[in-house]
Design a protein around this motif. Sequence first.
Motif, PDB file in Angstrom:
ATOM      1  N   ALA A 171       0.908  -0.953   0.048  1.00  0.00           N
ATOM      2  CA  ALA A 171      -0.020   0.066  -0.037  1.00  0.00           C
ATOM      3  C   ALA A 171       0.966   1.244  -0.003  1.00  0.00           C
ATOM      4  O   ALA A 171       0.394   1.953  -0.662  1.00  0.00           O
ATOM      5  CB  ALA A 171      -0.798   0.160   1.501  1.00  0.00           C
ATOM      6  N   ASP A 172       2.026   1.470   0.648  1.00  0.00           N
ATOM      7  CA  ASP A 172       2.914   2.321   0.797  1.00  0.00           C
ATOM      8  C   ASP A 172       3.402   2.755  -0.758  1.00  0.00           C
ATOM      9  O   ASP A 172       3.524   3.867  -1.016  1.00  0.00           O
ATOM     10  CB  ASP A 172       4.245   2.171   1.690  1.00  0.00           C
ATOM     11  CG  ASP A 172       4.909   3.414   1.798  1.00  0.00           C
ATOM     12  OD1 ASP A 172       4.493   4.520   2.148  1.00  0.00           O
ATOM     13  OD2 ASP A 172       6.045   3.088   1.696  1.00  0.00           O
ATOM     14  N   VAL A 212       1.041   4.602  -2.775  1.00  0.00           N
ATOM     15  CA  VAL A 212       1.057   5.810  -2.200  1.00  0.00           C
ATOM     16  C   VAL A 212       2.210   6.675  -2.856  1.00  0.00           C
ATOM     17  O   VAL A 212       1.863   7.787  -3.433  1.00  0.00           O
ATOM     18  CB  VAL A 212       0.938   6.277  -0.810  1.00  0.00           C
ATOM     19  CG1 VAL A 212       1.112   7.607  -0.509  1.00  0.00           C
ATOM     20  CG2 VAL A 212      -0.428   5.438  -0.228  1.00  0.00           C
ATOM     21  N   ARG A 213       3.382   6.082  -2.905  1.00  0.00           N
ATOM     22  CA  ARG A 213       4.319   6.951  -3.275  1.00  0.00           C
ATOM     23  C   ARG A 213       4.271   6.859  -4.789  1.00  0.00           C
ATOM     24  O   ARG A 213       4.738   8.000  -5.532  1.00  0.00           O
ATOM     25  CB  ARG A 213       5.760   6.189  -2.941  1.00  0.00           C
ATOM     26  CG  ARG A 213       5.887   6.295  -1.523  1.00  0.00           C
ATOM     27  CD  ARG A 213       7.498   5.832  -0.871  1.00  0.00           C
ATOM     28  NE  ARG A 213       7.246   4.470  -0.809  1.00  0.00           N
ATOM     29  CZ  ARG A 213       7.964   3.612  -1.363  1.00  0.00           C
ATOM     30  NH1 ARG A 213       9.067   3.949  -1.959  1.00  0.00           N
ATOM     31  NH2 ARG A 213       7.829   2.420  -1.056  1.00  0.00           N
ATOM     32  N   GLY A 230      -0.184   8.302  -5.298  1.00  0.00           N
ATOM     33  CA  GLY A 230      -0.838   9.132  -4.473  1.00  0.00           C
ATOM     34  C   GLY A 230      -2.115   8.356  -3.930  1.00  0.00           C
ATOM     35  O   GLY A 230      -2.981   8.841  -3.223  1.00  0.00           O
ATOM     36  N   ARG A 231      -2.463   6.958  -4.420  1.00  0.00           N
ATOM     37  CA  ARG A 231      -3.771   6.524  -4.094  1.00  0.00           C
ATOM     38  C   ARG A 231      -3.701   5.773  -2.891  1.00  0.00           C
ATOM     39  O   ARG A 231      -2.599   5.158  -2.495  1.00  0.00           O
ATOM     40  CB  ARG A 231      -3.974   5.641  -5.193  1.00  0.00           C
ATOM     41  CG  ARG A 231      -4.169   6.294  -6.700  1.00  0.00           C
ATOM     42  CD  ARG A 231      -5.465   6.985  -6.781  1.00  0.00           C
ATOM     43  NE  ARG A 231      -6.729   6.056  -6.641  1.00  0.00           N
ATOM     44  CZ  ARG A 231      -7.610   6.088  -7.230  1.00  0.00           C
ATOM     45  NH1 ARG A 231      -7.727   7.000  -8.602  1.00  0.00           N
ATOM     46  NH2 ARG A 231      -8.684   5.401  -7.308  1.00  0.00           N
ATOM     47  N   GLN A 232      -4.795   5.681  -2.233  1.00  0.00           N
ATOM     48  CA  GLN A 232      -4.754   4.818  -0.809  1.00  0.00           C
ATOM     49  C   GLN A 232      -5.515   3.316  -1.227  1.00  0.00           C
ATOM     50  O   GLN A 232      -5.645   2.610  -0.389  1.00  0.00           O
ATOM     51  CB  GLN A 232      -5.948   5.551  -0.268  1.00  0.00           C
ATOM     52  CG  GLN A 232      -5.570   6.881   0.373  1.00  0.00           C
ATOM     53  CD  GLN A 232      -4.047   6.676   1.338  1.00  0.00           C
ATOM     54  OE1 GLN A 232      -3.826   5.976   1.885  1.00  0.00           O
ATOM     55  NE2 GLN A 232      -3.269   7.670   0.741  1.00  0.00           N
ATOM     56  N   GLU A 233      -5.690   2.986  -2.398  1.00  0.00           N
ATOM     57  CA  GLU A 233      -6.346   1.662  -2.837  1.00  0.00           C
ATOM     58  C   GLU A 233      -5.097   0.742  -3.073  1.00  0.00           C
ATOM     59  O   GLU A 233      -4.167   0.810  -3.896  1.00  0.00           O
ATOM     60  CB  GLU A 233      -6.870   2.136  -4.280  1.00  0.00           C
ATOM     61  CG  GLU A 233      -7.428   0.948  -5.073  1.00  0.00           C
ATOM     62  CD  GLU A 233      -7.663   1.386  -6.514  1.00  0.00           C
ATOM     63  OE1 GLU A 233      -7.873   0.436  -7.341  1.00  0.00           O
ATOM     64  OE2 GLU A 233      -8.024   2.550  -6.623  1.00  0.00           O
ATOM     65  N   PHE A 234      -5.312  -0.392  -2.512  1.00  0.00           N
ATOM     66  CA  PHE A 234      -4.413  -1.460  -2.376  1.00  0.00           C
ATOM     67  C   PHE A 234      -5.215  -2.686  -2.217  1.00  0.00           C
ATOM     68  O   PHE A 234      -5.895  -2.782  -1.435  1.00  0.00           O
ATOM     69  CB  PHE A 234      -3.259  -1.527  -1.421  1.00  0.00           C
ATOM     70  CG  PHE A 234      -2.174  -2.451  -1.923  1.00  0.00           C
ATOM     71  CD1 PHE A 234      -1.314  -2.390  -2.809  1.00  0.00           C
ATOM     72  CD2 PHE A 234      -2.224  -3.872  -0.927  1.00  0.00           C
ATOM     73  CE1 PHE A 234      -0.324  -3.333  -2.903  1.00  0.00           C
ATOM     74  CE2 PHE A 234      -1.304  -4.668  -1.261  1.00  0.00           C
ATOM     75  CZ  PHE A 234      -0.487  -4.664  -2.180  1.00  0.00           C
ATOM     76  N   HIS A 294       7.342  11.866  -4.591  1.00  0.00           N
ATOM     77  CA  HIS A 294       7.128  11.820  -2.998  1.00  0.00           C
ATOM     78  C   HIS A 294       8.381  12.029  -2.422  1.00  0.00           C
ATOM     79  O   HIS A 294       9.272  11.170  -2.730  1.00  0.00           O
ATOM     80  CB  HIS A 294       6.277  10.477  -2.864  1.00  0.00           C
ATOM     81  CG  HIS A 294       5.621  10.516  -1.385  1.00  0.00           C
ATOM     82  ND1 HIS A 294       6.238  10.244  -0.318  1.00  0.00           N
ATOM     83  CD2 HIS A 294       4.440  10.620  -1.006  1.00  0.00           C
ATOM     84  CE1 HIS A 294       5.532  10.149   0.730  1.00  0.00           C
ATOM     85  NE2 HIS A 294       4.072  10.512   0.279  1.00  0.00           N
TER      86      HIS A 294
END
Length: 172
Positions: free
Chosen positions: A21-22, A25-26, A29-33, A116
């Motif tokens: 998930a990290d 994001v990097r 920029g999504r929070q979807e995993f 990021h």
Amino acid sequence: MDLLPFTTAHAATVAGWPTTADEVVRWCGRQEFPLSPRTVTDWQQDADVRAHVLVEDGAVVGYGELWLDDEEDEAELARLIVAPDTRGRGLGRVLVRGLLARAVAQGHRDVFMRVHPDNERALRCYRGAGFSPVDPALAETWNEAQPVGYVWLQGDTQTPAGESPADPGCSS
């Protein structure tokens, strides 16, 4: 190695590359995993987005987008990622240089990217591909509307592709 236009047939492959998930994001920029192939396909709906895949020996090994802003006469490289099993071989630099060359060929002399701040590997890669930080005041202005304080870089559009210094630490 070829830099080809992205097609929806590539979406599942690209969506599967972030392993945590990290990393999602990097990368984008999504929070979807895990990231869905539909998300990657939907990014192509914007008329100013030109997505590409890097292909080596018939296999897709990299993905990146050009966000073109003809009104501002600039482009941004975005959502760059390399297949996990090919990292550490300099493919990130190849992808970045190829996208930079495409932007320049389309007449954009100002080419930027945002990274990021926790993505040190990507920062090393992009610097090795000829990108350098923008003026801190400009970065601060651009970051006012952003969810994090990105590191903003500008591409060297004066040096022919392939002549920027190599960085063996590049793996993204």
